[in-house]
Scaffold this active site. Structure first.
Site, PDB file in Angstrom:
ATOM      1  N   LYS A   1       0.860  -1.184   0.000  1.00 40.77           N
ATOM      2  CA  LYS A   1       0.000   0.000   0.000  1.00 40.77           C
ATOM      3  C   LYS A   1       0.894   1.231   0.000  1.00 40.77           C
ATOM      4  O   LYS A   1       1.704   1.429   0.907  1.00 40.77           O
ATOM      5  CB  LYS A   1      -0.917   0.010   1.218  1.00 40.77           C
ATOM      6  CG  LYS A   1      -1.854   1.217   1.264  1.00 40.77           C
ATOM      7  CD  LYS A   1      -2.740   1.168   2.495  1.00 40.77           C
ATOM      8  CE  LYS A   1      -3.668   2.369   2.553  1.00 40.77           C
ATOM      9  NZ  LYS A   1      -4.531   2.344   3.760  1.00 40.77           N
TER      10      LYS A   1
ATOM     11  N   LYS B   1      -2.377  -1.491  -3.598  1.00 41.94           N
ATOM     12  CA  LYS B   1      -3.174  -0.273  -3.557  1.00 41.94           C
ATOM     13  C   LYS B   1      -2.256   0.925  -3.655  1.00 41.94           C
ATOM     14  O   LYS B   1      -1.256   0.980  -2.940  1.00 41.94           O
ATOM     15  CB  LYS B   1      -3.968  -0.241  -2.248  1.00 41.94           C
ATOM     16  CG  LYS B   1      -4.894   0.959  -2.089  1.00 41.94           C
ATOM     17  CD  LYS B   1      -5.635   0.899  -0.765  1.00 41.94           C
ATOM     18  CE  LYS B   1      -6.610   2.061  -0.629  1.00 41.94           C
ATOM     19  NZ  LYS B   1      -7.315   2.046   0.670  1.00 41.94           N
TER      20      LYS B   1
END
Length: 338
Positions: free
Chosen positions: A202, A262
Site C-alpha cells: 500500500k 493499492k
C-alpha cells in the site's frame, strides 16, 4: 513460448479482429462479475444514502441500505463486498476506541449484510483511521505513529469484526508485523478459517483524497496530531518496487491468504511482479481517486464512462490480478452481465 514468425501478406492479424464474435473467441483476458469486490462506505446516520461529493454516483449507506446492497450484489453475481465506515465525529478519539465496539457501525453492518445475503463474502478494513480524531491509521505518541502498540489494537479490532461475521479481515494500516499478530489472535480466538487479505503493498498516494472525504478522515486533528494526508512513515514510497516484494514476502510468511496492491492503475507493474513472484491470489484496489477521475472526465464528455470502466478493470486482470476492489462494481457487473 515459441516466437511467432508469421509474415505479411500470409499473416494478417486483423483477421482476428474483424467481428465481435472472433474478438470474443480470441480475447486473452476475461473479466466478469465474479472478479469484482464492491467497495462500499457505510455510515451511522438515519438517512439511507448520503452522497459523497468527491465521488459522484457514490453514497454512504445506512446499515439498512447496506443490507440491501448485499442482496443486490448476490443478484449481480458480485462475490464479495468490502466495507469502510464513516462514523459520527463525536465517537472519535486519539485511541480509536470505537474500532473495538462490538455493537459499533462496522459490526452492525456486517451482521445485517450477512443476514441479508449469507453467500456474499464480507471484507472488513482493519485500521484506525476512520476512528481516530487525528485521522491516522495507528496510534500517535508525540507526533509519531507507534507500531507495536497499534498492532495490539488491530488484533482486537480484527477479532471483534470476525465475531460479528466478517469473512475476510483486511489490515490496511501498514504496521510492521500486524499480519502475524492478527493471524495468531484469530487462531487463539477460534477463528482459524477467517481469511486475511493483506494490503501487502500500500503506497503513500495522492489518489486517496476522495476516500478521506467519504470516511471523514481528511481534515481532523491539530498541531502534532494533524493529518495533512502525509502517511509516508508507514505507507510505501511510490518510487519503490523491490520494497513491495519484501513487504509481500513478510506478509505471506506471517499468514496472509490473499494479497492486495493499492492503488491500482498507477501500480500495474507492482501487481504483475507480485503475482509472478509469489503466485498467491492477488488483487488490486481501484481507489477513490481513480474512480473520481473517470467520473469527472465522463461528466465533461471527455471519456465514454462505460467503456472506460470496463477497460480499466480489464487492465488489472491483464496485469495478473485475480480480482479488483472497486466502487464501480455494481455498474460494471450490470454491464458485464448485459
Amino acid at each position: 513460448m515459441t516466437t511467432y514468425s508469421g509474415r505479411y501478406p500470409a499473416s494478417r492479424p486483423r483477421r482476428l479482429r474483424q467481428n465481435n464474435w472472433i474478438r470474443s473467441l480470441t480475447r486473452e483476458t476475461q473479466l466478469g462479475p465474479g472478479d469484482l469486490i464492491w467497495a462500499l462506505v457505510v455510515h451511522d446516520g438515519a438517512e439511507d444514502e448520503v452522497p459523497v461529493s468527491a465521488m459522484p454516483g457514490t453514497a454512504r449507506l445506512s446499515v439498512r441500505a447496506a443490507a440491501g446492497a448485499a442482496k443486490r450484489a448476490a443478484t449481480l453475481g458480485i462475490p464479495a463486498i468490502a466495507i469502510f465506515p464513516h462514523i459520527d465525529t463525536r465517537k472519535k478519539n486519539a485511541h480509536g476506541k470505537e474500532a473495538l465496539n462490538p455493537d459499533g457501525l462496522v459490526c452492525q453492518a456486517v451482521r445485517a449484510m450477512k443476514d441479508a445475503a449469507p453467500d456474499v463474502g464480507i471484507m472488513v478494513d482493519v485500521a484506525l483511521d476512520p476512528f481516530t480524531d487525528h485521522g491516522h491509521d495507528g496510534l500517535l505518541e508525540n507526533g509519531a505513529i507507534v507500531n507495536d502498540e497499534t498492532v495490539k489494537v488491530l488484533v482486537e479490532q480484527a477479532i471483534v469484526q470476525t465475531r460479528a461475521g466478517a469473512d475476510i479481515v483486511a489490515p490496511s494500516d501498514m504496521m510492521d508485523g500486524r499480519v502475524g499478530a492478527i493471524r495468531a489472535g484469530l487462531d487463539a480466538a477460534g477463528h482459524q478459517d477467517t481469511l486475511i487479505m493483506s494490503y501487502a503493498a500500500k503506497y503513500a498516494s495522492a489518489f486517496y483524497g476522495p476516500y478521506r472525504e467519504a470516511i471523514g478522515s481528511g481534515k481532523l486533528g491539530s498541531g502534532a496530531n494533524a493529518n495533512p494526508g502525509d502517511k509516508r512513515t508507514y505507507q510505501m514510497d511510490y518510487a519503490n518496487t523491490d520494497e513491495a516484494l519484501r513487504e509481500v514476502a513478510l506478509d505471506i510468511a506471517e499468514g496472509a491468504d490473499l494479497l492486495l496492491v493499492k492503488p491500482g492503475m498507477p501500480y500495474l507493474d507492482i501487481v504483475a511482479r507480485v503475482k509472478a513472484e509469489f503466485g498467491l491470489p492477488t488483487y488490486a484496489f481501484q481507489v477513490s481517486g481513480e474512480y473520481a477521475m473517470i467520473k469527472a472526465a465522463s461528466a465533461n464528455g471527455w471519456l465514454d464512462e462505460e467503456r472506460a470502466i470496463i477497460e480499466s478493470l480489464s487492465a488489472f486482470k491483464r496485469a495478473g490480478a485475480d480480482g479488483v476492489v472497486t466502487y464501480f462494481a455494481p455498474k460494471a457487473a450490470a454491464l458485464l452481465g448485459a
